[in-house]
Design a protein around this motif. Structure first.
Motif, PDB file in Angstrom:
ATOM      1  N   LYS A  11      38.796  24.691  15.823  1.00 10.30           N
ATOM      2  CA  LYS A  11      37.424  25.141  16.083  1.00 10.30           C
ATOM      3  C   LYS A  11      37.339  25.938  17.380  1.00 10.30           C
ATOM      4  N   ILE A  13      39.748  28.311  19.183  1.00 11.67           N
ATOM      5  CA  ILE A  13      41.040  29.006  19.163  1.00 11.67           C
ATOM      6  C   ILE A  13      41.530  29.373  20.557  1.00 11.67           C
ATOM      7  N   ASP A  34      40.297  35.773  15.730  1.00 13.22           N
ATOM      8  CA  ASP A  34      40.421  34.509  15.003  1.00 13.22           C
ATOM      9  C   ASP A  34      41.850  34.144  14.643  1.00 13.22           C
ATOM     10  N   SER A  49      41.352  30.349  13.715  1.00  8.87           N
ATOM     11  CA  SER A  49      40.068  29.659  13.853  1.00  8.87           C
ATOM     12  C   SER A  49      39.637  29.144  12.485  1.00  8.87           C
TER      13      SER A  49
END
Length: 132
Positions: A11, A13, A34, A49
């Motif tokens: 959650k 990264i 992400d 992520s």
């Protein structure tokens, strides 16, 4: 077949990437905001992520069920020296360096997402031979 990477979904990264950069002494290569990867020589640690899971069908397949059933393991030259670095990186030391019955000296700790990490150094003649 060749195992090439281990992907950790998180959650936060940025926190996870910074943790692994410091823990394994490698800089991450960021591909998007992400997704990043850290090469280790034998395998790549990929960190994504939770947003990346939408690409696999929209469901969050990574939601924890309250248990951890795997350990990410790194062979290191000197586990006691690594402990000196790790103890300043996390408050989640599970086991300080100890020699296991199978001949590895091991340090067990958790990353920011609660994943178990084992740094180990072979110390018995059999374990040293196994990892030559």
């Amino acid at each position: 077949m060749k195992l090439t990477s281990l992907r950790i979904i998180t959650k936060d990264i940025r926190q996870s990437v910074q943790f692994y950069e410091r823990a394994i002494g490698q800089n991450a290569q960021w591909y998007t905001e992400d997704f990043a990867e850290l090469p280790t020589g034998s395998i790549t640690i990929a960190i994504g992520s939770t947003h990346t899971m939408k690409m696999f069908g929209g469901e969050d397949f990574t939601e924890s069920k309250g248990q951890t059933s795997s350990i990410i393991e790194f062979l290191v030259a000197d586990v006691d020296a690594e402990f000196e670095k790790i103890k300043n990186l996390t408050d989640h030391i599970v086991q300080e360096p100890i020699t296991m019955p199978w001949g590895n000296r091991s340090l067990l700790f958790r990353d920011p997402d609660g994943n178990l990490i084992n740094f180990f150094t072979p110390v018995s003649p059999e374990a040293i031979q196994k990892f030559k």
